[in-house]
Write an enzyme that holds these catalytic residues in place. Sequence first.
Site, short mmCIF file in Angstrom:
data_model
loop_
_atom_site.label_atom_id
_atom_site.label_comp_id
_atom_site.label_asym_id
_atom_site.label_seq_id
_atom_site.Cartn_x
_atom_site.Cartn_y
_atom_site.Cartn_z
N TYR A 1 3.06 9.63 -0.61
CA TYR A 1 4.17 9.07 0.19
C TYR A 1 5.50 9.25 -0.51
CZ TYR A 1 0.24 6.47 2.34
OH TYR A 1 -0.94 6.11 2.92
N LYS B 1 -2.57 5.84 -4.47
CA LYS B 1 -3.65 6.82 -4.23
C LYS B 1 -3.35 8.14 -4.92
CE LYS B 1 -3.65 4.76 0.38
NZ LYS B 1 -2.23 4.55 0.70
N LEU C 1 -2.42 -0.58 13.80
CA LEU C 1 -1.80 -0.74 15.12
C LEU C 1 -1.79 0.60 15.86
CD1 LEU C 1 1.26 -2.97 14.07
CD2 LEU C 1 -0.81 -3.72 15.29
N ASP D 1 0.85 -1.19 0.00
CA ASP D 1 0.00 0.00 0.00
C ASP D 1 0.88 1.24 0.00
OD1 ASP D 1 -3.01 0.98 0.67
OD2 ASP D 1 -1.55 2.26 1.71
N HIS E 1 -7.36 9.62 -2.42
CA HIS E 1 -6.74 9.64 -1.09
C HIS E 1 -7.55 10.45 -0.08
CE1 HIS E 1 -2.46 9.35 0.81
NE2 HIS E 1 -3.38 9.23 1.74
N SER F 1 5.92 -1.29 8.59
CA SER F 1 7.10 -1.56 9.42
C SER F 1 8.35 -1.47 8.58
CB SER F 1 7.01 -2.94 10.07
OG SER F 1 8.15 -3.10 10.90
N1 NAP Z 1 -5.22 6.56 3.47
C1 NAP Z 1 -4.68 7.26 4.43
O1 NAP Z 1 -4.98 8.44 4.62
C2 NAP Z 1 -3.66 6.61 5.32
C3 NAP Z 1 -3.25 7.23 6.50
C4 NAP Z 1 -2.31 6.59 7.28
C5 NAP Z 1 -1.82 5.35 6.90
N2 NAP Z 1 -2.23 4.76 5.75
C6 NAP Z 1 -1.73 3.44 5.32
O2 NAP Z 1 -1.80 2.55 6.42
C7 NAP Z 1 -0.51 2.00 6.67
C8 NAP Z 1 -0.37 1.70 8.12
O3 NAP Z 1 -0.52 2.87 8.92
P1 NAP Z 1 0.65 3.47 9.81
O4 NAP Z 1 1.92 3.06 9.20
O5 NAP Z 1 0.51 4.91 9.93
O6 NAP Z 1 0.37 2.85 11.23
P2 NAP Z 1 0.43 1.36 11.83
O7 NAP Z 1 0.69 0.35 10.78
O8 NAP Z 1 -0.78 1.24 12.69
O9 NAP Z 1 1.65 1.45 12.80
C9 NAP Z 1 2.97 1.55 12.35
C10 NAP Z 1 3.86 1.63 13.59
O10 NAP Z 1 3.77 0.41 14.31
C11 NAP Z 1 5.07 -0.16 14.46
N3 NAP Z 1 4.95 -1.61 14.31
C12 NAP Z 1 4.72 -2.30 13.16
N4 NAP Z 1 4.67 -3.61 13.42
C13 NAP Z 1 4.86 -3.76 14.75
C14 NAP Z 1 4.92 -4.90 15.61
N5 NAP Z 1 4.78 -6.14 15.15
N6 NAP Z 1 5.12 -4.68 16.93
C15 NAP Z 1 5.28 -3.42 17.40
N7 NAP Z 1 5.25 -2.32 16.65
C16 NAP Z 1 5.03 -2.48 15.32
C17 NAP Z 1 5.92 0.48 13.37
O11 NAP Z 1 7.27 0.59 13.78
P3 NAP Z 1 8.46 -0.21 13.02
O12 NAP Z 1 8.62 0.38 11.66
O13 NAP Z 1 9.63 0.04 13.91
O14 NAP Z 1 8.05 -1.64 12.99
C18 NAP Z 1 5.30 1.88 13.25
O15 NAP Z 1 5.81 2.74 14.23
C19 NAP Z 1 0.44 3.07 6.13
O16 NAP Z 1 1.76 2.62 5.94
C20 NAP Z 1 -0.26 3.46 4.87
O17 NAP Z 1 -0.01 2.49 3.86
C21 NAP Z 1 -3.16 5.38 4.96
#
Ligand code: NAP
Length: 290
Positions: free
Chosen positions: A57, A82, A194, A52, A115, A237
Site C-alpha cells: 500500500y 504484509k 463492505l 491494517d 500478502h 474510509s
Molecule cells: N489482503 C488483501 O489482499 C486485501 C485486499 C483488499 C483490501 N484489504 C484490506 O481490507 C481493507 C478494506 O477493504 P477495501 O478498502 O478495499 O473495501 P471496503 O472496506 O469493503 O470498502 C471501502 C469503500 O467503502 C466506503 N465506505 C466505508 N465506510 C462506509 C460507510 N460507512 N458507508 C458507506 N460507504 C463506506 C469507502 O469510501 P469512503 O472512503 O468514502 O468512506 C470505500 O469506497 C483495506 O483497506 C485493506 O486494509 C486487503
Amino acid sequence: MTSSPVSNQSYLTLNDGNRIPQLGIGVYLVPDGEPTEAAVSQALRQGYRHIDTAHAYQNERSVGRAVKASSLERSEVWITTKLWPSEYGEGTTAAAIDRMLERLDSDYIDLLLLHQQFGDYTGAWRDMERAVAAGTVRSIGVSNFESSNLEDLLGRATIKPSVNQVECHPYFPQDELREHLAPYGTLIESWYPLGHGDSGLLNEPLFASLGAAYGKTPAQVILRWHIQRGNIIFPKSSNHEHIAANMDIFDFALTAQEMQEVARLASGRRFYTLSLADQEKRLGAWAPED
Ligand SMILES: NC(=O)c1ccc[n+]([C@@H]2O[C@H](COP(=O)([O-])OP(=O)(O)OC[C@H]3O[C@@H](n4cnc5c(N)ncnc54)[C@H](OP(=O)(O)O)[C@@H]3O)[C@@H](O)[C@H]2O)c1
C-alpha cells in the site's frame, strides 16, 4: 468475544494467545502522507485501536507517523502489515522485516502476513517464525491463501497462521474456508467487508430494513454482521463521517433470525475476479518500492 473498556469494541483471542481488536481501519488505496495520516489519526481519536496496512500500500510510514503523533502508547495500538512476494525467502524476508520496522518506526509488528500465496512463502514463513522468537513480530498469518498452497503451508508451519485475510462479505461469506481453518484456530479477516463500497451490496433492501429497525445505516448493519460472525474487519474510509459510523456498531445486535436472513444473500459472488494464474502473473511482476 470480550468487551474493551477503551472503546467498547470487542477483542478476539488468536491461536497464539494474543488479543486483537476485532475492528480496525484499513488503508488500502489511501495515498501516503496527509490522507493516510488524517484517516488513521481520526480513527485513533475515535477509539480504533487497529490499523491494517501493507508494504504494497506504500503508506506504512504515514501509519507509523500517525501512531507516534497520537497520545497512545505503542502497546495500545495493533498494527498489521504484509510482506509482498518479492520479499519472500529465507534471509530476504528477515531483511524485509527490518525495513518494515524502520518504515513503521516501531520496535515490533503486531501481526505480519504473507500478502499473496505465490513465491517462496515457506522460506518467508521460516523467517517470520524466527521474528516471533526474536520478539520483532507478535503474531503471524497469511492473506489470500485459498488453494493447495494453504495445505502446504499448514503442513510445514511450526506456528500455525493466526489469521487468513481473504475477501469476505455477505455475498461471499467464506463458510467452507472458515470450517477448514477451525481446527487450526485460524480466524478469518475480511477484506472488502463492505464489498469495496459496492452500491449493489450497500443498497440491498434487507440492510436498509434492518438499519431502519436499529437506527443504523446499511454499512453499519453489514459490519455488525461480520462482528457476529467472528470476522476481524478493517473497513477502509477516508471520510470523516464513515470513519465515525464504522466504529459505532457495538450498541446493537442482530438476532439469530436476522443473521439467517443475511446468510440467504450468499451468492458466491466475489468482487475480485482475477483467476489464480492471472493473479500470479500480474502480481508477481510487480514489487513495491521501499
Ligand atoms: N489482503 C488483501 O489482499 C486485501 C485486499 C483488499 C483490501 N484489504 C484490506 O481490507 C481493507 C478494506 O477493504 P477495501 O478498502 O478495499 O473495501 P471496503 O472496506 O469493503 O470498502 C471501502 C469503500 O467503502 C466506503 N465506505 C466505508 N465506510 C462506509 C460507510 N460507512 N458507508 C458507506 N460507504 C463506506 C469507502 O469510501 P469512503 O472512503 O468514502 O468512506 C470505500 O469506497 C483495506 O483497506 C485493506 O486494509 C486487503
